[in-house]
Design a protein around this motif. Structure first.
Motif, short mmCIF file in Angstrom:
data_model
loop_
_atom_site.label_atom_id
_atom_site.label_comp_id
_atom_site.label_asym_id
_atom_site.label_seq_id
_atom_site.Cartn_x
_atom_site.Cartn_y
_atom_site.Cartn_z
N LEU A 55 -11.31 -0.32 -16.83
CA LEU A 55 -9.88 -0.43 -16.57
C LEU A 55 -9.16 0.89 -16.82
O LEU A 55 -9.54 1.66 -17.70
CB LEU A 55 -9.26 -1.50 -17.47
CG LEU A 55 -9.89 -2.89 -17.44
CD1 LEU A 55 -9.19 -3.79 -18.45
CD2 LEU A 55 -9.84 -3.48 -16.05
N ASP A 56 -8.12 1.10 -16.06
CA ASP A 56 -7.20 2.22 -16.28
C ASP A 56 -5.84 1.57 -16.53
O ASP A 56 -5.12 1.22 -15.58
CB ASP A 56 -7.18 3.12 -15.04
CG ASP A 56 -6.25 4.31 -15.20
OD1 ASP A 56 -5.89 4.65 -16.35
OD2 ASP A 56 -5.89 4.90 -14.17
N VAL A 57 -5.51 1.37 -17.81
CA VAL A 57 -4.34 0.58 -18.20
C VAL A 57 -3.11 1.48 -18.37
O VAL A 57 -3.18 2.51 -19.05
CB VAL A 57 -4.61 -0.19 -19.51
CG1 VAL A 57 -3.37 -0.97 -19.95
CG2 VAL A 57 -5.81 -1.12 -19.34
N HIS A 58 -2.02 1.07 -17.77
CA HIS A 58 -0.75 1.78 -17.87
C HIS A 58 0.31 0.81 -18.38
O HIS A 58 0.64 -0.15 -17.68
CB HIS A 58 -0.31 2.33 -16.51
CG HIS A 58 -1.26 3.32 -15.95
ND1 HIS A 58 -1.20 4.66 -16.24
CD2 HIS A 58 -2.34 3.16 -15.13
CE1 HIS A 58 -2.18 5.29 -15.62
NE2 HIS A 58 -2.89 4.41 -14.94
N VAL A 59 0.82 1.06 -19.59
CA VAL A 59 1.91 0.24 -20.13
C VAL A 59 3.21 0.89 -19.71
O VAL A 59 3.46 2.06 -20.01
CB VAL A 59 1.82 0.14 -21.67
CG1 VAL A 59 2.98 -0.69 -22.22
CG2 VAL A 59 0.48 -0.47 -22.08
N GLN A 60 4.02 0.14 -18.98
CA GLN A 60 5.29 0.64 -18.47
C GLN A 60 6.42 0.08 -19.32
O GLN A 60 6.59 -1.13 -19.40
CB GLN A 60 5.46 0.26 -17.01
CG GLN A 60 4.38 0.84 -16.12
CD GLN A 60 4.35 0.24 -14.73
OE1 GLN A 60 4.72 -0.92 -14.53
NE2 GLN A 60 3.90 1.02 -13.77
N LEU A 61 7.18 0.99 -19.92
CA LEU A 61 8.30 0.59 -20.77
C LEU A 61 9.59 1.09 -20.15
O LEU A 61 9.59 2.04 -19.36
CB LEU A 61 8.13 1.19 -22.17
CG LEU A 61 6.88 0.73 -22.92
CD1 LEU A 61 6.69 1.55 -24.19
CD2 LEU A 61 6.96 -0.75 -23.25
N PRO A 62 10.72 0.49 -20.53
CA PRO A 62 12.00 0.99 -20.01
C PRO A 62 12.20 2.46 -20.39
O PRO A 62 11.72 2.92 -21.43
CB PRO A 62 13.03 0.10 -20.72
CG PRO A 62 12.28 -1.13 -21.10
CD PRO A 62 10.88 -0.68 -21.38
N GLU A 63 12.92 3.19 -19.55
CA GLU A 63 13.13 4.62 -19.78
C GLU A 63 13.76 4.90 -21.14
O GLU A 63 13.42 5.89 -21.79
CB GLU A 63 14.01 5.22 -18.68
CG GLU A 63 13.28 5.38 -17.36
CD GLU A 63 14.15 6.05 -16.31
OE1 GLU A 63 15.08 6.80 -16.68
OE2 GLU A 63 13.89 5.81 -15.12
#
Length: 124
Positions: A55-63
């Motif tokens: 897996l290539d995991v990307h956690v996206q959070l608010p700016e």
């Protein structure tokens, strides 16, 4: 071996785990569960063995959160640098005082440190 991209975003009380390559989404209650949930989802949809999946995991959070995290990291780095500089200055002060004939006990008192720490600084 195929590496699956995984996008993770926060929903109200769970993490949404999206695997674009298979056009599916699942949930995880915490970030520790993301890999397991993503691999299980991929396995169900593709029948690829779980132990072969990468897996290539990307956690996206608010700016705003990203900005706070970046500033926090910057402040920790500044604090670390300040601590290193303070330690170097303490060593120099202790060694200078010792060179002037000041006792280790008095050096400790002057620097606000223990006699043992003054000894360490003088001998560093």
């Amino acid at each position: 071996m195929h590496i699956y991209k995984v996008n993770v975003t926060r929903d109200e009380d769970a993490w949404m785990v999206e695997v674009p390559a298979i056009h599916r989404v699942t949930q995880a209650l915490n970030l520790k569960e993301v890999d397991t949930m993503a691999k299980d989802l991929i396995n169900i949809m593709t029948e690829e063995p779980v132990d072969t999946l990468q897996l290539d995991v990307h956690v996206q959070l608010p700016e705003t959160v990203e900005a706070h995290m970046a500033e926090s990291k910057r402040q920790r780095e500044l604090a670390d640098e300040s601590s290193r500089k303070a330690a170097a200055e303490s060593r120099l002060a202790a060694k200078t005082l010792h060179g002037m004939g000041v006792t280790l006990r008095d050096i400790g008192t002057m620097l606000g440190i223990s006699y043992q720490r003054a000894h360490q600084l003088v001998n560093a």
